[in-house]
Design a protein around this motif. Structure first.
Motif, PDB file in Angstrom:
ATOM      1  N   ASP A  18     -33.940 -11.117  -6.243  1.00 39.12           N
ATOM      2  CA  ASP A  18     -32.884 -11.578  -5.550  1.00 39.12           C
ATOM      3  C   ASP A  18     -31.836 -12.553  -6.152  1.00 39.12           C
ATOM      4  O   ASP A  18     -30.607 -12.359  -5.929  1.00 39.12           O
ATOM      5  CB  ASP A  18     -33.648 -12.591  -4.400  1.00 39.12           C
ATOM      6  CG  ASP A  18     -34.316 -11.852  -3.354  1.00 39.12           C
ATOM      7  OD1 ASP A  18     -34.219 -10.707  -3.109  1.00 39.12           O
ATOM      8  OD2 ASP A  18     -34.991 -12.655  -2.655  1.00 39.12           O
ATOM      9  N   MET A  22     -27.679 -11.615  -6.557  1.00 40.46           N
ATOM     10  CA  MET A  22     -26.703 -12.643  -6.136  1.00 40.46           C
ATOM     11  C   MET A  22     -25.765 -12.895  -7.385  1.00 40.46           C
ATOM     12  O   MET A  22     -24.757 -12.898  -7.020  1.00 40.46           O
ATOM     13  CB  MET A  22     -27.353 -13.917  -5.944  1.00 40.46           C
ATOM     14  CG  MET A  22     -26.691 -14.862  -5.113  1.00 40.46           C
ATOM     15  SD  MET A  22     -25.740 -14.311  -3.898  1.00 40.46           S
ATOM     16  CE  MET A  22     -27.302 -14.304  -2.635  1.00 40.46           C
ATOM     17  N   SER A  26     -22.218 -11.786  -7.065  1.00 40.49           N
ATOM     18  CA  SER A  26     -21.571 -13.189  -6.786  1.00 40.49           C
ATOM     19  C   SER A  26     -20.014 -13.353  -6.208  1.00 40.49           C
ATOM     20  O   SER A  26     -19.342 -12.426  -6.870  1.00 40.49           O
ATOM     21  CB  SER A  26     -21.787 -13.929  -8.005  1.00 40.49           C
ATOM     22  OG  SER A  26     -21.028 -15.478  -7.650  1.00 40.49           O
ATOM     23  N   VAL A  47     -21.274 -15.031   7.109  1.00 35.73           N
ATOM     24  CA  VAL A  47     -22.183 -15.817   6.586  1.00 35.73           C
ATOM     25  C   VAL A  47     -22.834 -15.084   5.065  1.00 35.73           C
ATOM     26  O   VAL A  47     -23.101 -15.863   4.345  1.00 35.73           O
ATOM     27  CB  VAL A  47     -23.575 -15.861   7.871  1.00 35.73           C
ATOM     28  CG1 VAL A  47     -24.725 -16.544   6.818  1.00 35.73           C
ATOM     29  CG2 VAL A  47     -22.985 -16.650   8.975  1.00 35.73           C
ATOM     30  N   ALA A  48     -22.989 -13.885   5.245  1.00 34.38           N
ATOM     31  CA  ALA A  48     -23.356 -13.274   4.136  1.00 34.38           C
ATOM     32  C   ALA A  48     -22.574 -13.409   2.986  1.00 34.38           C
ATOM     33  O   ALA A  48     -22.831 -13.645   1.789  1.00 34.38           O
ATOM     34  CB  ALA A  48     -23.295 -11.651   4.384  1.00 34.38           C
ATOM     35  N   GLU A  51     -23.081 -16.796   1.946  1.00 35.69           N
ATOM     36  CA  GLU A  51     -24.170 -16.894   0.898  1.00 35.69           C
ATOM     37  C   GLU A  51     -23.945 -16.336  -0.476  1.00 35.69           C
ATOM     38  O   GLU A  51     -24.386 -17.104  -1.298  1.00 35.69           O
ATOM     39  CB  GLU A  51     -25.117 -15.981   1.630  1.00 35.69           C
ATOM     40  CG  GLU A  51     -26.641 -16.095   1.093  1.00 35.69           C
ATOM     41  CD  GLU A  51     -27.537 -17.220   1.601  1.00 35.69           C
ATOM     42  OE1 GLU A  51     -28.058 -17.943   0.803  1.00 35.69           O
ATOM     43  OE2 GLU A  51     -27.405 -17.649   2.584  1.00 35.69           O
ATOM     44  N   ARG A  76     -24.342 -23.332   3.765  1.00 39.00           N
ATOM     45  CA  ARG A  76     -24.408 -22.651   2.602  1.00 39.00           C
ATOM     46  C   ARG A  76     -23.756 -23.322   1.612  1.00 39.00           C
ATOM     47  O   ARG A  76     -23.386 -22.644   0.678  1.00 39.00           O
ATOM     48  CB  ARG A  76     -24.350 -21.162   2.955  1.00 39.00           C
ATOM     49  CG  ARG A  76     -25.233 -20.514   3.554  1.00 39.00           C
ATOM     50  CD  ARG A  76     -25.089 -19.407   4.339  1.00 39.00           C
ATOM     51  NE  ARG A  76     -26.043 -18.499   4.827  1.00 39.00           N
ATOM     52  CZ  ARG A  76     -26.777 -18.930   5.974  1.00 39.00           C
ATOM     53  NH1 ARG A  76     -26.316 -20.077   6.732  1.00 39.00           N
ATOM     54  NH2 ARG A  76     -28.114 -18.446   6.318  1.00 39.00           N
ATOM     55  N   ARG A  78     -20.338 -23.746   1.738  1.00 39.00           N
ATOM     56  CA  ARG A  78     -19.027 -23.023   1.556  1.00 39.00           C
ATOM     57  C   ARG A  78     -17.994 -23.730   2.582  1.00 39.00           C
ATOM     58  O   ARG A  78     -18.514 -24.471   3.724  1.00 39.00           O
ATOM     59  CB  ARG A  78     -19.075 -21.610   1.585  1.00 39.00           C
ATOM     60  CG  ARG A  78     -20.216 -20.868   0.853  1.00 39.00           C
ATOM     61  CD  ARG A  78     -20.131 -21.370  -0.554  1.00 39.00           C
ATOM     62  NE  ARG A  78     -18.725 -21.570  -1.219  1.00 39.00           N
ATOM     63  CZ  ARG A  78     -18.718 -22.133  -2.406  1.00 39.00           C
ATOM     64  NH1 ARG A  78     -19.543 -22.781  -2.942  1.00 39.00           N
ATOM     65  NH2 ARG A  78     -17.274 -22.102  -2.879  1.00 39.00           N
TER      66      ARG A  78
END
Length: 215
Positions: A18, A22, A26, A47-48, A51, A76, A78
């Motif tokens: 994971d 990411m 990124s 949201v993704a 993330e 998250r 942001r």
């Protein structure tokens, strides 16, 4: 992954995978404009991307789910800003892009997610339904893409992601306007990709299947 790994070793491997994903994907430092990103699939995209590290600017028609979407994104770490706007108004998309840049500093990604659907048997089709669906699902996608492309061309980078559908490739009962609009989105995607690649701008579309949303 070895077959004799313990549950703890498997969990650690999945955690590392994971983290790798990411890092590879990124979006840290990027700003994504996601039309209709306050509900349904759009909220999921917002949201993704948050993330993955992006700050989010969301033009919406009305203020449904603003508070919840803000909570999900800020949770998250942001930043998120909203703009209540009708994307079918003439000349409005230039203003949307300008406000996004003013509030966020720059933009890197446009997700053309906002859309609608009207269902009627073909022989009962209404001109009003056709006009409304084409206006938001296709014409607004063209204008948002063009407005963003002007900014992307100046900075020599950017990404446009259009939301097509299985109906970009198939016919569909009771939804001629939606089907036509999503076929049009596929064509617009190819047309913009053909020209904007020269400016280091990538233009793609995804085609979700049937997903339980308000539509």
């Amino acid at each position: 992954m070895a077959l004799d790994q313990s549950p703890e070793e498997i969990a650690q491997h999945e955690k590392e995978l994971d983290q790798f994903k990411m890092a590879q994907y990124s979006l840290t430092g990027k700003v994504a404009v996601i039309t209709g990103g306050n509900t349904g699939l759009g909220q999921g995209y917002a949201v993704a991307m948050a993330e993955a590290g992006a700050d989010i600017f969301i033009p919406t028609y009305g203020k449904d789910e603003w508070d919840n979407t803000r909570r999900l994104i800020e949770k998250r770490g942001r930043k998120v800003e909203f703009m209540d706007v009708n994307l079918t108004e003439p000349g409005i998309t230039d203003k949307v892009v300008a406000e996004a840049i003013e509030k966020m500093g720059h933009i890197d990604i446009l997700v053309n997610n906002a859309g609608m659907i009207r269902r009627n048997p073909l022989l009962e089709s209404k001109d009003k339904d056709w006009d409304q669906v084409i206006a938001i699902n296709l014409t607004a996608v063209y204008h948002m893409s063009l407005s963003a492309s002007k900014a992307f061309a100046k900075q020599k980078h950017g990404k446009i992601i259009n939301i097509g559908s299985m109906l970009s490739f198939q016919g569909g009962k009771f939804i001629p306007s939606y089907t036509a609009s999503k076929h049009g989105v596929a064509g617009l995607t190819k047309a913009f990709a053909s020209e904007m690649g020269a400016y280091n701008v990538q233009v793609n579309a995804i085609a979700p299947g049937y997903i339980k949303t308000a539509n």
